[in-house]
Design a protein around this motif. Structure first.
Motif, PDB file in Angstrom:
ATOM      1  N   THR A   1       7.925  51.648  25.025  1.00 29.59           N
ATOM      2  CA  THR A   1       7.209  50.833  23.830  1.00 29.59           C
ATOM      3  C   THR A   1       6.678  49.580  24.100  1.00 29.59           C
ATOM      4  OG1 THR A   1       8.268  52.452  22.498  1.00 29.59           O
ATOM      5  CG2 THR A   1       7.341  50.301  21.553  1.00 29.59           C
ATOM      6  N   VAL A   2       5.679  48.861  23.529  1.00 27.47           N
ATOM      7  CA  VAL A   2       5.352  47.434  23.563  1.00 27.47           C
ATOM      8  C   VAL A   2       5.391  47.010  22.273  1.00 27.47           C
ATOM      9  CG1 VAL A   2       3.749  45.430  24.217  1.00 27.47           C
ATOM     10  CG2 VAL A   2       4.061  47.388  25.729  1.00 27.47           C
ATOM     11  N   ILE A   3       6.307  46.154  21.587  1.00 26.10           N
ATOM     12  CA  ILE A   3       6.291  45.626  20.266  1.00 26.10           C
ATOM     13  C   ILE A   3       6.171  44.174  20.290  1.00 26.10           C
ATOM     14  CG2 ILE A   3       7.240  45.636  18.086  1.00 26.10           C
ATOM     15  CD1 ILE A   3       6.643  48.536  18.871  1.00 26.10           C
ATOM     16  N   LEU A   4       4.904  43.611  19.850  1.00 23.70           N
ATOM     17  CA  LEU A   4       4.812  42.184  19.915  1.00 23.70           C
ATOM     18  C   LEU A   4       4.170  41.968  18.708  1.00 23.70           C
ATOM     19  CD1 LEU A   4       3.388  41.972  23.664  1.00 23.70           C
ATOM     20  CD2 LEU A   4       5.779  41.445  22.873  1.00 23.70           C
ATOM     21  N   ASP A   5       4.716  41.727  17.587  1.00 26.41           N
ATOM     22  CA  ASP A   5       4.571  41.507  16.089  1.00 26.41           C
ATOM     23  C   ASP A   5       4.702  40.190  15.641  1.00 26.41           C
ATOM     24  OD1 ASP A   5       3.128  43.776  16.080  1.00 26.41           O
ATOM     25  OD2 ASP A   5       4.851  44.902  15.277  1.00 26.41           O
ATOM     26  N   SER A   6       5.237  38.902  16.691  1.00 23.48           N
ATOM     27  CA  SER A   6       5.347  38.082  16.086  1.00 23.48           C
ATOM     28  C   SER A   6       3.949  37.018  15.915  1.00 23.48           C
ATOM     29  CB  SER A   6       6.290  37.085  16.880  1.00 23.48           C
ATOM     30  OG  SER A   6       7.673  37.573  16.967  1.00 23.48           O
ATOM     31  N   ALA A   7       4.031  35.854  15.660  1.00 22.47           N
ATOM     32  CA  ALA A   7       2.914  35.071  15.337  1.00 22.47           C
ATOM     33  C   ALA A   7       2.424  34.440  16.779  1.00 22.47           C
ATOM     34  CB  ALA A   7       3.184  33.952  14.489  1.00 22.47           C
ATOM     35  N   ASN A   8       1.918  35.605  17.547  1.00 25.46           N
ATOM     36  CA  ASN A   8       1.443  35.208  18.919  1.00 25.46           C
ATOM     37  C   ASN A   8       0.069  34.680  18.867  1.00 25.46           C
ATOM     38  OD1 ASN A   8       3.819  36.695  19.962  1.00 25.46           O
ATOM     39  ND2 ASN A   8       2.722  38.400  19.234  1.00 25.46           N
ATOM     40  N   ASP A   9      -0.297  33.891  20.202  1.00 22.53           N
ATOM     41  CA  ASP A   9      -1.512  33.418  20.683  1.00 22.53           C
ATOM     42  C   ASP A   9      -2.020  33.961  21.858  1.00 22.53           C
ATOM     43  OD1 ASP A   9      -3.770  31.924  20.317  1.00 22.53           O
ATOM     44  OD2 ASP A   9      -2.913  30.019  20.512  1.00 22.53           O
TER      45      ASP A   9
ATOM     46  N   ASP B   1       3.800  53.706  22.878  1.00 25.74           N
ATOM     47  CA  ASP B   1       3.540  53.373  21.529  1.00 25.74           C
ATOM     48  C   ASP B   1       3.270  51.923  21.869  1.00 25.74           C
ATOM     49  OD1 ASP B   1       3.597  55.489  19.391  1.00 25.74           O
ATOM     50  OD2 ASP B   1       5.370  55.979  20.824  1.00 25.74           O
ATOM     51  N   ALA B   2       2.415  51.213  21.021  1.00 23.83           N
ATOM     52  CA  ALA B   2       2.146  49.949  21.101  1.00 23.83           C
ATOM     53  C   ALA B   2       1.607  49.282  19.922  1.00 23.83           C
ATOM     54  CB  ALA B   2       1.189  49.296  22.317  1.00 23.83           C
ATOM     55  N   SER B   3       2.362  47.963  19.435  1.00 25.65           N
ATOM     56  CA  SER B   3       1.899  47.098  18.444  1.00 25.65           C
ATOM     57  C   SER B   3       1.732  45.625  18.792  1.00 25.65           C
ATOM     58  CB  SER B   3       2.884  47.300  17.235  1.00 25.65           C
ATOM     59  OG  SER B   3       2.523  46.733  16.183  1.00 25.65           O
ATOM     60  N   VAL B   4       0.660  45.204  18.582  1.00 27.61           N
ATOM     61  CA  VAL B   4       0.499  43.705  18.925  1.00 27.61           C
ATOM     62  C   VAL B   4      -0.082  42.984  17.902  1.00 27.61           C
ATOM     63  CG1 VAL B   4      -0.817  42.218  20.843  1.00 27.61           C
ATOM     64  CG2 VAL B   4       0.088  44.471  21.357  1.00 27.61           C
ATOM     65  N   THR B   5       0.209  41.586  17.768  1.00 32.40           N
ATOM     66  CA  THR B   5      -0.428  40.821  16.665  1.00 32.40           C
ATOM     67  C   THR B   5      -0.561  39.536  17.342  1.00 32.40           C
ATOM     68  OG1 THR B   5       1.199  41.943  14.969  1.00 32.40           O
ATOM     69  CG2 THR B   5       0.223  39.555  14.675  1.00 32.40           C
ATOM     70  N   ASP B   6      -1.735  39.070  16.783  1.00 30.04           N
ATOM     71  CA  ASP B   6      -2.403  37.759  17.278  1.00 30.04           C
ATOM     72  C   ASP B   6      -2.716  36.977  16.158  1.00 30.04           C
ATOM     73  OD1 ASP B   6      -4.363  35.713  18.295  1.00 30.04           O
ATOM     74  OD2 ASP B   6      -3.859  36.761  20.327  1.00 30.04           O
TER      75      ASP B   6
END
Length: 265
Positions: free
Chosen positions: A179-187, A197-202
């Motif tokens: 899994t890749v879970i990157l759901d913080s306030a990323n830029d 499974d993957a979840s990405v937030t930008d």
């Protein structure tokens, strides 16, 4: 080679080949240390603090906590750290042997490269560099990281985060089978994903370079979601660009798709 049953503080030292320092407790310094070849610092159960303007080449570390600074390149030969590690280099940080750090590792090579692609075992990792590539045989947790060009993260299992990640160009996250879970306030800018499974937030635009996902994918953007390469997702894909656009017009292979956007194409 120097051994001390207690603390040892290194005064100004110049060694034209190899140096080994073994202490019963802490290893510190009061002057700069210059070692042409391999420097081994062993403070098992205690700390290594070498934060002066050192000129080291290859470094091996054994300690509870360690912090090492080099004015130019530094090569990590091996490192076994039972708590936290900080490495600061004037130019590049690389390795010639495996690194094991139980908790937080911070690698600071502002303006240059961090390349740590051996069979490492990290807890969490913070990166400051122009280019960075990090490999972990197990889980890896990304602490606060700023990369001014490209980032590659490869994990034997999951990739997650505890702090925000900022990458100016391409980010590649490879957690094949996990899994890749990157759901913080990323830029982030452009992102490639390999995972089950993957979840990405930008917080702004995100461009999907490529994505191969064996189960579900979620992408959330502050503005637009677009792509520069094909996306393959076996089951559910959710693309959330509330108030902005989702444009995914390449040769994609989706299972099912959920869309939240102003314009859906």
């Amino acid at each position: 080679s120097v051994t001390d049953t207690n603390d040892i503080a290194l005064s100004t030292s110049t060694v034209s080949s190899n140096l080994t320092v073994t202490a019963g407790t802490n290893i510190t310094q009061s002057g700069a240390v210059s070692v042409a070849n391999l420097a081994v610092f062993n403070a098992t159960g205690d700390s290594i603090i070498l934060d002066s303007a050192n000129d080291l080449n290859s470094v091996a570390l054994v300690a509870t906590d360690a912090s090492v600074t080099d004015t130019s390149d530094i090569v990590l030969s091996t490192a076994t750290i039972s708590n936290n590690l900080t490495v600061t280099a004037g130019t590049n940080i690389t390795q010639s042997g495996a690194i094991s750090v139980a908790n937080l590792s911070v690698f600071n090579a502002t303006g240059d490269s961090v390349v740590l692609d051996s069979n490492n075992q990290f807890g969490s990792v913070g990166l400051i560099a122009a280019e960075a590539s990090v490999t972990d045989t197990n889980d890896i947790v990304l602490s606060t990281s700023t990369v001014s060009s490209n980032l590659t993260v490869t994990a034997g299992t999951n990739i997650t985060q505890s702090g925000t990640v900022s990458v100016a160009n391409l980010s590649v996250f490879n957690a094949t089978g996990d899994t890749v879970i990157l759901d913080s306030a990323n830029d982030l800018n452009s992102v490639a994903l390999i995972a089950t499974d993957a979840s990405v937030t930008d917080t702004s635009d995100i461009v999907l370079s490529t994505a191969t996902i064996g189960n579900n994918l979620t992408v959330t953007a502050g503005t637009n979601i677009t792509q520069s390469g094909a996306i393959s997702v076996a089951n559910l894909s959710v693309f959330n660009a509330t108030g902005d656009s989702v444009v995914l017009d390449s040769n994609n292979q989706f299972g099912s798709v959920g869309l939240i956007a102003r314009s859906e194409e």
